[in-house]
Design an enzyme around this catalytic site. Structure first.
Site, PDB file in Angstrom:
ATOM      1  N   GLY A  53       0.824  -1.209   0.000  1.00  0.00           N
ATOM      2  CA  GLY A  53       0.000   0.000   0.000  1.00  0.00           C
ATOM      3  C   GLY A  53       0.852   1.250   0.000  1.00  0.00           C
ATOM      4  O   GLY A  53       0.576   2.211   0.713  1.00  0.00           O
ATOM      5  N   ASN A 112       1.009  -2.640   5.317  1.00  0.00           N
ATOM      6  CA  ASN A 112       0.334  -1.361   5.473  1.00  0.00           C
ATOM      7  C   ASN A 112      -0.928  -1.252   4.628  1.00  0.00           C
ATOM      8  O   ASN A 112      -1.826  -0.489   4.971  1.00  0.00           O
ATOM      9  CB  ASN A 112       1.307  -0.236   5.104  1.00  0.00           C
ATOM     10  N   TYR A 142     -13.955  -1.449   9.994  1.00  0.00           N
ATOM     11  CA  TYR A 142     -12.578  -0.981  10.098  1.00  0.00           C
ATOM     12  C   TYR A 142     -11.981  -1.277  11.470  1.00  0.00           C
ATOM     13  O   TYR A 142     -10.866  -1.798  11.577  1.00  0.00           O
ATOM     14  CB  TYR A 142     -12.492   0.517   9.799  1.00  0.00           C
TER      15      TYR A 142
END
Length: 260
Positions: free
Chosen positions: A15, A92, A167
């Site tokens: 990422g 990440n 999340y």
């Protein structure tokens, strides 16, 4: 001449085409490491790597989808072929709440309004992706008899906050995964640590239309807050450190306390 404590080190950051990933990749390269930036978009990767290369940083693009086992396996083969191994893996790559609720900051929705597809997509990226990538790159670490893994996470408040499914659970899961990885690898000379910014950070996970309001009310950290801590975790100075959860915005104090 700028000190380069990571000269000869090989690091891969997932990422890495923007946000925290790019900031960490840049810091690692500035410290002398060979850095492999991965993301799904070849176009974005090529743009940022070209920018880093113009500064004579040793940065390379490698397209990889953390949700796709074949894509990951191809990346592992490429790293082995081109660089002979890997010293640091930074997990990440992730997606945020805006993928399931674009108005999550102003109109948080309860978990039961989250679609099953949205839940799975985020968990597949933020949690299962960490597992799949680390599982695949372990072959290199075990062959070498050493390695370092850094898993990026977030504040515990995010894991309890209203309207933050999926999340919050994805980051809580990543922390549990990291702690178990650290125990599983304690005898293998592979260090596993967690790193988080320490507050809301100016990245693409925060909708552009809300950034100024959040800045005014709470402040926003720059992604560069990750620089000193990720360089430390990549360096020989962190050898043997494992199972730690380091807050980047508090890194100087953490380091001072550790050295007392």
């Amino acid at each position: 001449m700028t000190e380069q404590p990571l000269q000869g080190k090989r690091a891969l950051v997932t990422g890495a085409s923007s946000g925290l990933g790019l900031a960490m990749a840049e810091a690692l390269a500035e410290a002398g490491a060979t850095v492999i930036l991965t993301a799904r978009s070849a176009e974005k990767l090529d743009t940022v790597v070209a920018s880093l290369a113009q500064r004579r940083l040793d940065a390379h693009a490698l397209v990889m989808d953390v949700r796709d086992e074949q894509s990951i396996a191809t990346a592992v083969d490429e790293v082995r072929r081109r660089w002979g191994g890997l010293d640091l893996l930074v997990n990440n790559a992730g997606i945020g709440m805006r993928t399931v609720n674009p108005d999550f900051l102003t109109d948080p929705q309860p978990f039961y309004k989250v679609s099953a597809a949205g839940f799975r997509d985020l968990i597949d990226t933020n949690l299962t992706g960490y597992f799949l990538v680390t599982k695949a790159f372990m072959a290199l670490f075990l062959e070498q008899g050493k390695g370092k893994i850094v898993n990026i996470t977030m504040n515990h408040a995010t894991m309890r906050r209203q309207g933050f499914v999926p999340y919050g659970p994805s980051r809580a899961g990543a922390e549990s995964l990291s702690l178990i990885m650290a125990e599983d690898l304690r005898e293998a000379n592979v260090d596993v640590n967690m790193l988080l910014p320490g507050g809301a950070t100016e990245t693409g996970m925060i909708p552009e239309e809300h950034k100024e309001a959040i800045k005014a009310q709470f402040g926003l950290l720059s992604p560069a807050v990750m620089a000193d801590s990720i360089v430390f975790l990549a360096s020989d100075a962190s050898d043997g450190l494992t199972g730690e959860r380091i807050v980047a915005s508090e890194f100087d104090e953490w380091l001072r306390q550790r050295e007392l």
